[in-house]
Design a protein around this motif. Structure first.
Motif, PDB file in Angstrom:
ATOM      1  N   PHE A   4     -45.306  68.684  55.679  1.00 48.66           N
ATOM      2  CA  PHE A   4     -44.005  69.167  56.114  1.00 48.66           C
ATOM      3  C   PHE A   4     -44.090  69.716  57.535  1.00 48.66           C
ATOM      4  O   PHE A   4     -45.141  70.194  57.968  1.00 48.66           O
ATOM      5  CB  PHE A   4     -43.498  70.295  55.204  1.00 48.66           C
ATOM      6  N   ILE A   5     -42.978  69.653  58.225  1.00 45.76           N
ATOM      7  CA  ILE A   5     -42.821  70.308  59.518  1.00 45.76           C
ATOM      8  C   ILE A   5     -42.010  71.573  59.265  1.00 45.76           C
ATOM      9  O   ILE A   5     -40.941  71.512  58.656  1.00 45.76           O
ATOM     10  CB  ILE A   5     -42.078  69.394  60.527  1.00 45.76           C
ATOM     11  N   GLY A   6     -42.526  72.698  59.699  1.00 48.30           N
ATOM     12  CA  GLY A   6     -41.800  73.963  59.621  1.00 48.30           C
ATOM     13  C   GLY A   6     -41.234  74.247  61.002  1.00 48.30           C
ATOM     14  O   GLY A   6     -41.974  74.630  61.907  1.00 48.30           O
ATOM     15  N   THR A  16     -38.539  87.217  61.844  1.00 48.45           N
ATOM     16  CA  THR A  16     -38.897  87.246  60.426  1.00 48.45           C
ATOM     17  C   THR A  16     -38.873  85.829  59.858  1.00 48.45           C
ATOM     18  O   THR A  16     -39.576  85.550  58.879  1.00 48.45           O
ATOM     19  CB  THR A  16     -37.945  88.146  59.624  1.00 48.45           C
ATOM     20  N   ASN A  17     -38.113  84.933  60.462  1.00 39.80           N
ATOM     21  CA  ASN A  17     -38.074  83.547  60.007  1.00 39.80           C
ATOM     22  C   ASN A  17     -39.397  82.844  60.299  1.00 39.80           C
ATOM     23  O   ASN A  17     -39.880  82.045  59.497  1.00 39.80           O
ATOM     24  CB  ASN A  17     -36.910  82.810  60.654  1.00 39.80           C
ATOM     25  N   ARG A  18     -40.002  83.137  61.440  1.00 38.32           N
ATOM     26  CA  ARG A  18     -41.330  82.605  61.755  1.00 38.32           C
ATOM     27  C   ARG A  18     -42.343  83.155  60.748  1.00 38.32           C
ATOM     28  O   ARG A  18     -43.188  82.432  60.230  1.00 38.32           O
ATOM     29  CB  ARG A  18     -41.741  82.976  63.177  1.00 38.32           C
ATOM     30  N   GLN A  19     -42.237  84.453  60.463  1.00 35.51           N
ATOM     31  CA  GLN A  19     -43.142  85.076  59.493  1.00 35.51           C
ATOM     32  C   GLN A  19     -42.987  84.438  58.111  1.00 35.51           C
ATOM     33  O   GLN A  19     -43.977  84.222  57.408  1.00 35.51           O
ATOM     34  CB  GLN A  19     -42.891  86.578  59.407  1.00 35.51           C
ATOM     35  N   LEU A  20     -41.763  84.126  57.733  1.00 36.54           N
ATOM     36  CA  LEU A  20     -41.518  83.462  56.450  1.00 36.54           C
ATOM     37  C   LEU A  20     -42.181  82.084  56.414  1.00 36.54           C
ATOM     38  O   LEU A  20     -42.850  81.728  55.436  1.00 36.54           O
ATOM     39  CB  LEU A  20     -40.018  83.324  56.192  1.00 36.54           C
ATOM     40  N   LEU A  21     -42.040  81.317  57.486  1.00 39.02           N
ATOM     41  CA  LEU A  21     -42.688  80.001  57.549  1.00 39.02           C
ATOM     42  C   LEU A  21     -44.205  80.129  57.525  1.00 39.02           C
ATOM     43  O   LEU A  21     -44.900  79.326  56.880  1.00 39.02           O
ATOM     44  CB  LEU A  21     -42.232  79.240  58.790  1.00 39.02           C
ATOM     45  N   GLN A  22     -44.739  81.135  58.201  1.00 38.88           N
ATOM     46  CA  GLN A  22     -46.189  81.363  58.188  1.00 38.88           C
ATOM     47  C   GLN A  22     -46.663  81.724  56.776  1.00 38.88           C
ATOM     48  O   GLN A  22     -47.719  81.270  56.333  1.00 38.88           O
ATOM     49  CB  GLN A  22     -46.568  82.469  59.187  1.00 38.88           C
ATOM     50  N   TYR A  23     -45.861  82.538  56.077  1.00 37.64           N
ATOM     51  CA  TYR A  23     -46.192  82.882  54.701  1.00 37.64           C
ATOM     52  C   TYR A  23     -46.194  81.620  53.830  1.00 37.64           C
ATOM     53  O   TYR A  23     -47.120  81.405  53.036  1.00 37.64           O
ATOM     54  CB  TYR A  23     -45.191  83.900  54.142  1.00 37.64           C
ATOM     55  N   MET A  24     -45.163  80.785  53.969  1.00 37.36           N
ATOM     56  CA  MET A  24     -45.087  79.547  53.197  1.00 37.36           C
ATOM     57  C   MET A  24     -46.284  78.643  53.492  1.00 37.36           C
ATOM     58  O   MET A  24     -46.837  78.016  52.587  1.00 37.36           O
ATOM     59  CB  MET A  24     -43.774  78.813  53.509  1.00 37.36           C
ATOM     60  N   GLN A  25     -46.660  78.587  54.765  1.00 32.70           N
ATOM     61  CA  GLN A  25     -47.792  77.764  55.197  1.00 32.70           C
ATOM     62  C   GLN A  25     -49.066  78.189  54.456  1.00 32.70           C
ATOM     63  O   GLN A  25     -49.819  77.337  53.976  1.00 32.70           O
ATOM     64  CB  GLN A  25     -47.952  77.919  56.710  1.00 32.70           C
ATOM     65  N   LYS A  26     -49.298  79.499  54.352  1.00 35.88           N
ATOM     66  CA  LYS A  26     -50.491  80.003  53.678  1.00 35.88           C
ATOM     67  C   LYS A  26     -50.364  79.920  52.154  1.00 35.88           C
ATOM     68  O   LYS A  26     -51.290  79.508  51.463  1.00 35.88           O
ATOM     69  CB  LYS A  26     -50.757  81.455  54.092  1.00 35.88           C
ATOM     70  N   HIS A  27     -49.211  80.312  51.641  1.00 33.59           N
ATOM     71  CA  HIS A  27     -49.002  80.383  50.189  1.00 33.59           C
ATOM     72  C   HIS A  27     -49.070  79.008  49.513  1.00 33.59           C
ATOM     73  O   HIS A  27     -49.556  78.893  48.390  1.00 33.59           O
ATOM     74  CB  HIS A  27     -47.661  81.055  49.895  1.00 33.59           C
ATOM     75  N   PHE A  28     -48.581  77.982  50.184  1.00 33.26           N
ATOM     76  CA  PHE A  28     -48.550  76.643  49.600  1.00 33.26           C
ATOM     77  C   PHE A  28     -49.614  75.711  50.167  1.00 33.26           C
ATOM     78  O   PHE A  28     -49.528  74.495  50.038  1.00 33.26           O
ATOM     79  CB  PHE A  28     -47.158  76.019  49.786  1.00 33.26           C
ATOM     80  N   ALA A  29     -50.637  76.281  50.793  1.00 32.02           N
ATOM     81  CA  ALA A  29     -51.686  75.479  51.439  1.00 32.02           C
ATOM     82  C   ALA A  29     -52.384  74.524  50.481  1.00 32.02           C
ATOM     83  O   ALA A  29     -52.835  73.457  50.891  1.00 32.02           O
ATOM     84  CB  ALA A  29     -52.704  76.394  52.114  1.00 32.02           C
ATOM     85  N   ASP A  30     -52.447  74.867  49.201  1.00 31.97           N
ATOM     86  CA  ASP A  30     -53.098  73.985  48.235  1.00 31.97           C
ATOM     87  C   ASP A  30     -52.189  72.849  47.761  1.00 31.97           C
ATOM     88  O   ASP A  30     -52.655  71.902  47.127  1.00 31.97           O
ATOM     89  CB  ASP A  30     -53.592  74.789  47.033  1.00 31.97           C
ATOM     90  N   LYS A  31     -50.891  72.927  48.087  1.00 34.34           N
ATOM     91  CA  LYS A  31     -49.938  71.911  47.653  1.00 34.34           C
ATOM     92  C   LYS A  31     -49.391  71.057  48.798  1.00 34.34           C
ATOM     93  O   LYS A  31     -48.991  69.919  48.592  1.00 34.34           O
ATOM     94  CB  LYS A  31     -48.766  72.581  46.942  1.00 34.34           C
ATOM     95  N   ALA A  32     -49.346  71.647  49.997  1.00 38.12           N
ATOM     96  CA  ALA A  32     -48.740  70.945  51.136  1.00 38.12           C
ATOM     97  C   ALA A  32     -49.306  71.466  52.447  1.00 38.12           C
ATOM     98  O   ALA A  32     -49.677  72.628  52.562  1.00 38.12           O
ATOM     99  CB  ALA A  32     -47.223  71.132  51.125  1.00 38.12           C
ATOM    100  N   GLU A  33     -49.314  70.573  53.413  1.00 34.73           N
ATOM    101  CA  GLU A  33     -49.664  70.967  54.781  1.00 34.73           C
ATOM    102  C   GLU A  33     -48.354  71.214  55.511  1.00 34.73           C
ATOM    103  O   GLU A  33     -47.491  70.341  55.546  1.00 34.73           O
ATOM    104  CB  GLU A  33     -50.443  69.843  55.465  1.00 34.73           C
ATOM    105  N   ILE A  34     -48.206  72.411  56.052  1.00 36.39           N
ATOM    106  CA  ILE A  34     -46.991  72.761  56.788  1.00 36.39           C
ATOM    107  C   ILE A  34     -47.382  73.062  58.226  1.00 36.39           C
ATOM    108  O   ILE A  34     -48.069  74.049  58.496  1.00 36.39           O
ATOM    109  CB  ILE A  34     -46.261  73.969  56.166  1.00 36.39           C
ATOM    110  N   GLU A  35     -46.954  72.197  59.139  1.00 39.18           N
ATOM    111  CA  GLU A  35     -47.220  72.404  60.569  1.00 39.18           C
ATOM    112  C   GLU A  35     -46.020  73.099  61.189  1.00 39.18           C
ATOM    113  O   GLU A  35     -44.901  72.592  61.131  1.00 39.18           O
ATOM    114  CB  GLU A  35     -47.461  71.070  61.264  1.00 39.18           C
ATOM    115  N   LEU A  36     -46.252  74.258  61.778  1.00 45.28           N
ATOM    116  CA  LEU A  36     -45.167  74.998  62.414  1.00 45.28           C
ATOM    117  C   LEU A  36     -44.941  74.487  63.827  1.00 45.28           C
ATOM    118  O   LEU A  36     -45.881  74.296  64.590  1.00 45.28           O
ATOM    119  CB  LEU A  36     -45.472  76.488  62.440  1.00 45.28           C
TER     120      LEU A  36
END
Length: 94
Positions: A4-6, A16-36
């Motif tokens: 995914f692209i964040g 706080t929206n950047r922080q939310l995306l960073q949290y998602m990036q770390k929290h879902f790292a085992d399910k998806a790659e999220i590039e900010l």
């Protein structure tokens, strides 16, 4: 694994929206790659006379095309999106 692209939908340094995306990036790292991807360096949209799209926009568009999806983290301003995000989306759809 999904890719995914964040899209950080603001040019604010403290978001706080950047922080939310960073949290998602770390929290879902085992399910998806999220590039900010930041939009702060994209110029304001102005339909160019020579019809040339800035390189940064081409790079982001290529990443979006290769991704499985896009997540946009953005603040709400007066029941709408920030001008910087609207401009970035205008470039991406141009």
């Amino acid at each position: 694994m999904l890719k995914f692209i964040g899209l950080v939908g603001t040019n604010s340094k403290k978001s706080t929206n950047r922080q939310l995306l960073q949290y998602m990036q770390k929290h879902f790292a085992d399910k998806a790659e999220i590039e900010l991807i930041e939009i702060k360096d994209i110029p304001i949209f102005n339909k160019p006379a020579d019809m040339q799209v800035p390189e940064i926009v081409k790079e982001i568009a290529s990443k979006i095309e290769a991704a499985d999806g896009v997540i946009i983290g953005t603040p709400e301003y007066d029941h709408s999106i920030p001008a910087a995000l609207m401009s970035a989306l205008a470039w991406l759809s141009y």
